[in-house]
Design an enzyme around this catalytic site. Structure first.
Site, short mmCIF file in Angstrom:
data_model
loop_
_atom_site.label_atom_id
_atom_site.label_comp_id
_atom_site.label_asym_id
_atom_site.label_seq_id
_atom_site.Cartn_x
_atom_site.Cartn_y
_atom_site.Cartn_z
CB SER A 155 -0.89 -0.21 1.18
OG SER A 155 -0.22 0.07 2.43
CG HIS A 192 -4.55 -1.80 -0.08
ND1 HIS A 192 -5.24 -0.77 -0.07
CD2 HIS A 192 -3.68 -1.88 1.17
CE1 HIS A 192 -4.84 0.03 1.00
NE2 HIS A 192 -4.04 -0.85 1.90
CE LYS A 214 -7.10 -1.16 3.54
NZ LYS A 214 -6.24 -2.14 4.45
C1 PLP Z 1 -5.89 -2.36 5.76
C2 PLP Z 1 -5.17 -3.95 5.83
C3 PLP Z 1 -5.36 -4.62 6.81
C4 PLP Z 1 -6.16 -4.56 7.86
O1 PLP Z 1 -7.71 -4.76 7.42
P1 PLP Z 1 -8.56 -4.27 8.53
O2 PLP Z 1 -9.82 -5.01 8.28
O3 PLP Z 1 -8.98 -2.84 8.61
O4 PLP Z 1 -8.11 -4.94 10.05
C5 PLP Z 1 -4.66 -5.83 6.72
N1 PLP Z 1 -3.91 -6.20 5.52
C6 PLP Z 1 -3.58 -5.20 4.74
C7 PLP Z 1 -2.58 -5.45 3.71
C8 PLP Z 1 -4.28 -4.10 4.80
O5 PLP Z 1 -4.10 -3.18 3.69
#
Ligand code: PLP
Length: 392
Positions: A180, A208, A239
């Site tokens: 990210s 992502h 997301k």
């Molecule tokens: C955002 C993200 C997470 C965490 O996800 P949540 O559901 O907000 O706990 C885990 N791994 C990656 C690669 C992320 O970008």
């Protein structure tokens, strides 16, 4: 003040002195491409709201209807009295979407990753983890007794070297589907190929990517045409899939069933609330019914990336709506973001320790709901401010 408060106060001052103190910005409206910040309307380029579903009318309605039909909360973990028809429906829907045997829901992907490794791997096994993997993968692996090997970011030679030497019972390669900070997509096709060669299994965290990457939004594996060859996919509802909260692991029935028996964040934490479950289901339905959302995001990504490159900015990654605009100097990155905010463009600068020293950048995140007019305003502002700061 207690002793601990004194200690922490010193640490907090230290964080501030290093310029690393994180101030939360308050947004005064719902999550949209246009939001109010400090009483002013700005165009938002820093949400993970890739498909613009965070404030979608159909999803809101699904959540409200779900509260009325299924109640507000469950007050139970899944295995006692916290599993409703809708939880099984959502799990089945995701399994079908990702072409996996089964899926297990968690309160977040952080929990999904935290409860995965230690549950299925032991001291005879080995995990091969990309150095830039998300904090939740790192923590999940820390909890696990398997041997640990960290390979250089997306470096297949390094991965292969480490796999070659391993005599472990089960070998697992763990990677983010998309990194990210860089907007780069992990070479999942090559990872799958190497896994086959060394009899390893693959785990991809597609937070992502799920919902928008690949032709039909099935993520990084679909992007590389290897969807059915990845063994474990973890992802988030926080997301692209509505942006609320919740996560999951999709995999073989044996792996998922083992997680249901022994994964601690699943066993010892409350069920996902009904409104979230039904609304997330709606989000996946909308994505499958409206391929135009994915196509629009892809168009916006190409448009913004190519326009900014043409202006002379250096852009990292490719083909992904995370657009890291490289500034290198941390102070310049902050200055540029402040000037952009004055032009009503809301972006976030990232510097050390989030990214390596001397590699400061502005991370722009695109959404399918950005209009061309909004993108043009941002491109124009980048041009003006970039010239003023002698970046381009
Ligand atoms: C955002 C993200 C997470 C965490 O996800 P949540 O559901 O907000 O706990 C885990 N791994 C990656 C690669 C992320 O970008």
């Amino acid at each position: 003040m207690k002793k601990i408060d004194n200690i922490l106060q010193d640490q907090l001052i230290d964080i501030k002195n290093q310029g690393l103190y994180k101030q939360e910005r308050i947004i005064e409206t719902a999550q949209e491409t246009e939001i109010d910040v400090l009483g002013k309307k700005v165009i938002n380029f820093c949400a993970n709201n890739y498909l613009g579903l965070a404030n979608n009318e159909d999803i809101r309605k699904a959540a409200v209807d779900a509260i009325n039909e299924w109640g507000f909360g469950l007050g139970s973990v899944r295995f006692i009295c916290g599993t409703q028809t809708i939880h099984k429906d959502l799990e089945n829907q995701i399994s079908k979407f990702l072409k996996m045997d089964d899926t297990i829901l968690y309160s977040s992907c952080f929990d999904a990753n935290g409860g995965l490794f230690e549950t299925i791997l032991g001291p005879d096994d080995a995990i091969f983890s990309d150095e830039l993997n998300h904090a939740s993968i790192i923590d999940g692996i820390r909890l696990c007794k398997a041997q640990k090997f960290v390979y250089k970011n997306c470096n297949m030679d390094d991965l292969e070297l480490k796999l070659k030497e391993s005599k472990a019972r089960v070998k697992m390669i763990a990677t983010d589907g998309v990194f990210s900070m860089d907007g780069t997509i992990a070479p999942v096709d090559k990872i799958v190929e190497i896994a086959k060669k060394y009899d390893a299994i693959t785990m991809v965290d597609d937070c992502h990517a799920t919902g928008f990457l690949g032709k039909t939004g099935r993520g990084s594996a679909e992007y590389f045409n290897v969807l059915e060859e990845v063994d474990i996919i973890t992802s988030t509802f926080g997301k692209a899939l509505g942006g609320a909260s919740g996560g999951f692991v999709s995999s073989s029935s044996e792996i998922v069933d083992t997680l249901r028996q022994k994964s601690r964040p699943y066993l010892f934490s409350n069920s996902l609330a009904p409104a979230l479950v039904v609304a997330c289901k709606k989000a996946i339905e909308l994505i499958q019914e409206n391929i135009s959302l994915i196509n629009k995001l892809s168009e916006n990504t190409k448009y913004f990336r190519s326009n900014l490159s043409e202006l002379g900015f250096e852009i990292k990654g490719s083909d992904h709506p995370i657009v890291p605009v490289m500034i290198y100097d941390a102070k310049n990155a902050v200055k540029l973001s402040e000037m952009l905010l004055q032009s009503n463009i809301y972006v976030i600068p990232f510097s050390f320790p989030v990214v390596p020293k001397g590699e400061a950048r502005i991370r722009v995140q695109l959404s399918s709901s950005h209009t061309t007019e909004q993108l043009d305003k941002a491109i124009e502002a980048f041009n003006d401010c970039g010239k003023k700061l002698n970046i381009i």
